[in-house]
Design a protein around this motif. Structure first.
Motif, short mmCIF file in Angstrom:
data_model
loop_
_atom_site.label_atom_id
_atom_site.label_comp_id
_atom_site.label_asym_id
_atom_site.label_seq_id
_atom_site.Cartn_x
_atom_site.Cartn_y
_atom_site.Cartn_z
N LEU A 157 0.81 -1.21 0.00
CA LEU A 157 0.00 0.00 0.00
C LEU A 157 0.84 1.26 0.00
CD1 LEU A 157 -2.84 -0.97 2.51
CD2 LEU A 157 -2.89 -1.05 0.02
N ASN A 158 2.14 1.15 0.36
CA ASN A 158 3.00 2.33 0.33
C ASN A 158 3.19 2.85 -1.09
OD1 ASN A 158 3.60 2.45 3.17
ND2 ASN A 158 4.88 0.64 2.90
N THR A 159 3.12 1.96 -2.08
CA THR A 159 3.32 2.36 -3.47
C THR A 159 2.00 2.58 -4.21
OG1 THR A 159 3.40 0.03 -4.18
CG2 THR A 159 5.48 1.08 -3.54
N LEU A 160 0.87 2.43 -3.53
CA LEU A 160 -0.42 2.56 -4.18
C LEU A 160 -0.73 4.03 -4.43
CD1 LEU A 160 -3.06 1.27 -5.19
CD2 LEU A 160 -3.96 1.50 -2.87
N LYS A 161 -1.09 4.33 -5.67
CA LYS A 161 -1.48 5.68 -6.05
C LYS A 161 -2.93 5.67 -6.51
CE LYS A 161 3.22 6.82 -7.61
NZ LYS A 161 4.05 7.27 -8.74
N GLY A 162 -3.56 6.79 -6.34
CA GLY A 162 -4.95 6.89 -6.77
C GLY A 162 -5.97 6.71 -5.68
N GLY A 163 -5.53 6.43 -4.45
CA GLY A 163 -6.45 6.34 -3.33
C GLY A 163 -7.09 4.98 -3.17
N TRP A 164 -7.75 4.80 -2.04
CA TRP A 164 -8.44 3.55 -1.72
C TRP A 164 -9.61 3.85 -0.82
CZ3 TRP A 164 -8.49 3.00 3.51
CH2 TRP A 164 -7.45 3.62 4.23
N MET A 165 -10.51 2.90 -0.70
CA MET A 165 -11.68 3.02 0.17
C MET A 165 -11.99 1.67 0.79
SD MET A 165 -14.49 5.54 -1.61
CE MET A 165 -15.58 5.23 -0.21
N PHE A 166 -12.67 1.75 1.93
CA PHE A 166 -13.14 0.54 2.58
C PHE A 166 -14.54 0.19 2.05
CE2 PHE A 166 -10.07 1.28 6.13
CZ PHE A 166 -9.48 0.04 6.08
N TYR A 167 -14.76 -1.11 1.86
CA TYR A 167 -16.05 -1.62 1.44
C TYR A 167 -16.48 -2.73 2.39
CZ TYR A 167 -15.87 0.86 -3.05
OH TYR A 167 -15.83 1.82 -4.01
N LYS A 168 -17.76 -2.96 2.46
CA LYS A 168 -18.30 -4.08 3.23
C LYS A 168 -19.26 -4.86 2.35
CE LYS A 168 -22.01 -1.30 5.26
NZ LYS A 168 -22.66 -0.85 6.53
N SER A 169 -19.45 -6.13 2.68
CA SER A 169 -20.30 -7.01 1.88
C SER A 169 -21.60 -7.27 2.59
CB SER A 169 -19.58 -8.34 1.60
OG SER A 169 -19.33 -9.01 2.81
N THR A 170 -22.60 -7.59 1.78
CA THR A 170 -23.90 -7.95 2.34
C THR A 170 -23.85 -9.36 2.90
OG1 THR A 170 -24.60 -8.67 0.16
CG2 THR A 170 -25.12 -6.41 0.78
N GLY A 171 -24.87 -9.74 3.64
CA GLY A 171 -24.89 -11.05 4.26
C GLY A 171 -25.09 -12.16 3.26
N GLY A 172 -24.79 -13.38 3.70
CA GLY A 172 -24.95 -14.55 2.84
C GLY A 172 -23.63 -15.22 2.56
N SER A 173 -23.65 -16.19 1.68
CA SER A 173 -22.46 -16.95 1.33
C SER A 173 -22.21 -16.81 -0.16
CB SER A 173 -22.63 -18.42 1.70
OG SER A 173 -23.76 -18.97 1.03
N GLY A 174 -21.01 -17.22 -0.58
CA GLY A 174 -20.64 -17.11 -1.99
C GLY A 174 -20.17 -15.71 -2.34
N ARG A 175 -20.13 -15.43 -3.61
CA ARG A 175 -19.69 -14.12 -4.07
C ARG A 175 -20.82 -13.11 -3.87
NH1 ARG A 175 -17.50 -12.21 -9.97
NH2 ARG A 175 -15.89 -10.80 -9.21
N ARG A 176 -20.50 -11.97 -3.21
CA ARG A 176 -21.52 -11.00 -2.83
C ARG A 176 -21.17 -9.61 -3.33
NH1 ARG A 176 -20.29 -12.23 2.97
NH2 ARG A 176 -18.50 -13.04 1.88
N LYS A 177 -22.14 -8.75 -3.29
CA LYS A 177 -21.99 -7.37 -3.73
C LYS A 177 -21.32 -6.56 -2.64
CE LYS A 177 -23.26 -3.78 -6.41
NZ LYS A 177 -22.82 -3.60 -7.81
N LEU A 178 -20.44 -5.64 -3.03
CA LEU A 178 -19.74 -4.77 -2.09
C LEU A 178 -20.39 -3.40 -2.07
CD1 LEU A 178 -15.98 -5.58 -2.82
CD2 LEU A 178 -17.33 -6.28 -0.85
#
Length: 739
Positions: A157-178
């Motif tokens: 992350l020290n070399t990451l440019k362009g910024g970042w954000m935190f995301y959280k996922s909805t409940g359930g199992s498998g691949r979920r929406k952020l």
């Protein structure tokens, strides 16, 4: 005056005694010992109640204030070291404790709106220093302290440019929406992250906004792995973290290059390394070595050169004959593969398994890249062997397919070999033939008697509108899960998908939502003809009394509202969805589970443009005469027969026979063209390169492994040629395509 002096004289001894007591108390408090003065020294006269002695004698000291207080309050002044208790004027400041909380942070390599696909991707990110880590944050930290802690745990992350954000996922199992975690005016704080993660119980996903992080595997001595427990690989001796050791052990190939000390000689199985002369050193009794030249011969199956002594052993196991296209692709893959050197065992997989096929624009080429990478990954797994007895009945053959594909805990991308008992054919052509038989069973049905008929189809309906069968016994036996495994397994080995399914069923099979599937429904998707006719009545502008009764009976049996003058369109969609999707939801889930078992689910989710390849339309898989003729490599010169002592075939005969073949293809129906392709290469899937040879023989012969069709040169009329070709094509169901 005299009275005043006498009063003063009487009070003087009392004042003197009080002074003595006060002095003793002060001395006692100051830690000093005070001697009691004599009565003569203090007052010049004897005190009442005391005996008078000499001038050297002393008076017993009076009790101190501490002793008096000890008598009165023994529970307070019980020890000599105890002092008076009570509040201090200035109390020492109490130390404040800062609360902390542990968060699960998952760093993703690129901007995305979904959670990671599978555990394989999570392991890949772990090798790159990304993925999931546990981070402890203090409640008084601000955005800068949180960012510094993240950069310490994830140095990339020290070399990451362009910024970042935190995301959280909805409940359930498998691949979920952020969904994004909104930050305050001062950035992310402890309270913001604590509320978004439910006090650290849920995972927070750190997603780059503009730049992508590298997912190349890091060296084992990287700072990202500094705190991980490590162990040495027993094969190559490399020190690596426990988390990466499991992957390394499966792919460590050091033992493959080490010869056993008990072996006297090493047999080279690589045909590329075989030269025209091989030196085999033999040690004589005198200790001298002599060289004996061994000539190589060509294997009739794979057309590779092997030493004469090793050829019988190789021929007994040979089945890996490849066509020219496959050979060129393997040579290209070997040229681009990374040479194994001391270091991480997955160095050869430096390119992420998903990078190449995700970026490929052509969907067919993307499928090919995904297929090659998955087969390479499981190339060292135990082989899967499917044996079919050609002398068995159709029911016994179908039972062999069902028993094979209903096995659990199987790596379906492992090397696959087929054996036909009663047929001498071997090689990849047999594999294509068996996979074609399995795919054909999905559309036509299996020869198993489940109480209704001798032939049990898994899918029913008309062309391009096939839906899963509504028979409950098929769901209970999990035959639809077996169907998903057959589709995925056939895809691994280059076969075509399952054609003719309804678009609504394809939408649900590929991860689409129910609303999109309902919008794709048509009246032709209803497999039951009686129900289809009843539901179609709702499209009529006016219904008779008999038709209303017929529709109402169906609605009541399916617990739907009865028709009236305003709900025909709504009722049409409800009945259509009930007839197709509601009854077929459990079979669709089983097919989807079978696809996931084979490992092709990441490709289905990431590339929607390959859905038409896995589940094509019937018209797209039909063979055309023009396409087949264009893919044939016609003989350009005189073809020699297999025997060197025979005369070559005249050019005139070659032209005559190839003309007969062209005419046969142009006049053939789609069914005959499908049988011809099966006879030629093993399955009905269109092949880019087909080869024709005209030889001196009796009947047509197909070398399916080499995509070569050998035609006899003795035909003088087209009628004789056509009769022999029809006879040869009729053998594909009972044999392997040889007459």
């Amino acid at each position: 005056m005299a009275e005043r002096s006498s009063e003063r004289d009487q009070s003087q001894p009392e004042l003197s005694a009080l002074a003595v007591r006060t002095a003793q108390a002060l001395c006692d408090l100051l830690g000093k010992r005070l001697e009691a003065p004599t009565t003569s020294q203090a007052t010049g006269q004897s005190m009442p109640g005391l005996a008078v002695g000499s001038s050297q004698s002393t008076v017993c000291s009076s009790p101190t204030v501490r002793q008096s207080m000890k008598r009165t309050f023994p529970h307070i002044f019980s020890k000599a070291a105890d002092g008076p208790k009570g509040k201090r004027r200035f109390s020492a400041p109490a130390t404040s404790l800062v609360k902390t909380c542990v968060f699960n942070v998952y760093v993703l390599p690129r901007p995305t709106d979904f959670t990671p696909k599978s555990s394989a991707e999570e392991l890949q990110l772990a090798t790159a220093g990304l993925g999931r880590r546990m981070i402890s944050l203090a409640e008084n930290w601000g955005h800068s302290q949180i960012e510094a802690q993240l950069c310490e745990v994830f140095p990339k992350l020290n070399t990451l440019k362009g910024g970042w954000m935190f995301y959280k996922s909805t409940g359930g199992s498998g691949r979920r929406k952020l969904t994004s975690v909104l930050q305050g005016p001062e950035g992310y704080t402890f309270d913001t992250l604590k509320g978004a993660s439910c006090s650290g119980k849920n995972t927070l996903f750190l997603v780059p906004l503009q730049e992508q992080l590298s997912v190349q595997p890091l060296p084992y001595d990287s700072p990202e792995f500094a705190k991980m427990p490590k162990a040495n690989c027993m094969k190559c001796g490399i020190l690596m973290p426990f988390q990466l050791l499991s992957l390394h052990v499966e792919e460590c190939n050091v033992d493959d290059f080490e010869a056993s000390p008990d072996e006297d000689s090493i047999v080279n199985e690589d045909p590329v390394l075989c030269t025209t002369a091989v030196q085999d050193l033999h040690t004589t009794e005198k200790g001298q070595s002599t060289a004996m030249e061994k000539t190589c011969e060509v294997c009739p199956i794979c057309q590779a050169s092997y030493p004469h002594d090793d050829l019988p052993f190789h021929a007994s196991t040979c089945g890996e004959g490849q066509d020219i296209a496959n050979t060129m692709s393997r040579e290209a893959a070997s040229m681009t593969s990374v040479e194994e050197l001391p270091g991480p065992s997955f160095q050869g997989l430096s390119t992420p398994p998903s990078a190449a096929w995700e970026k490929e624009e052509d969907p067919k080429e993307a499928c090919q890249l995904f297929r090659q990478q998955l087969l390479l990954r499981y190339s060292k797994c135990p082989h899967l062997l499917l044996s079919i007895n050609m002398f068995d009945s159709e029911e016994d053959k179908d039972r062999s397919f069902i028993e094979f594909y209903k096995r659990n805990n199987v790596e379906w991308a492992a090397p696959f070999k087929c054996m036909l008992t009663g047929d001498a054919a071997i090689g990849e052509g047999v594999t294509r033939h068996v996979l074609s038989m399995a795919m054909q069973k999905l559309t036509t049905g299996f020869s198993i008697n489940l109480g209704s008929a001798s032939l049990t189809p898994l899918f029913e309906g008309e062309r391009d509108h096939l839906v899963p069968s509504a028979a409950g016994v098929l769901r209970e036996c999990k035959l639809f899960e077996m169907a998903g495994r057959i589709i995925g397994h056939n895809f691994f080995h280059g076969g075509s998908g399952l054609p003719g399914l309804s678009m609504a069923v394809v939408t649900l099979l590929t991860g689409g939502d129910i609303d999109t599937a309902v919008a794709a429904l048509t009246i032709e998707d209803v497999a039951d003809i009686e129900h289809r006719e009843t539901i179609a009545l709702l499209k009529k502008p006016e219904l008779t009394v008999e038709e209303i009764t017929r529709v109402s009976d169906l609605c009541l049996s399916w617990y739907q509202p009865t028709p009236n003058s305003t709900n025909h369109d709504l009722l049409f969609q409800l009945l259509l969805s009930k007839a197709v999707l509601h009854n077929g939801m459990q079979p669709i889930k089983q097919i989807r589970k079978g696809l996931k078992d084979t490992g092709i689910w990441p490709l289905i989710l990431a590339r929607p443009d390959v859905h038409c390849i896995l589940f094509p339309r019937e018209a797209s898989v039909e063979l055309s005469s023009q396409t087949m003729i264009e893919s044939i490599c016609w003989p350009q010169s005189i073809c020699d027969s297999d025997e060197d002592d025979e005369e070559p075939v005249p050019l005139k005969d070659i032209s005559t026979v190839t003309g007969f073949l062209r005419k046969f293809i142009e006049e053939a129906s789609p069914k005959v063209l499908c049988d011809l392709m099966k006879f030629w290469v093993g399955w009905e899937h269109q092949t880019r390169s087909l080869y024709v040879k005209v030889v001196r023989s009796t009947y047509p012969v197909a070398h399916t492994c080499l995509y070569t069709l050998e035609l006899p040169s003795h035909y003088s009329t087209y009628k004789m040629f056509k009769e022999d070709m029809i006879m040869a094509l009729s053998s594909i169901s009972s044999g392997f395509g040889k007459v």
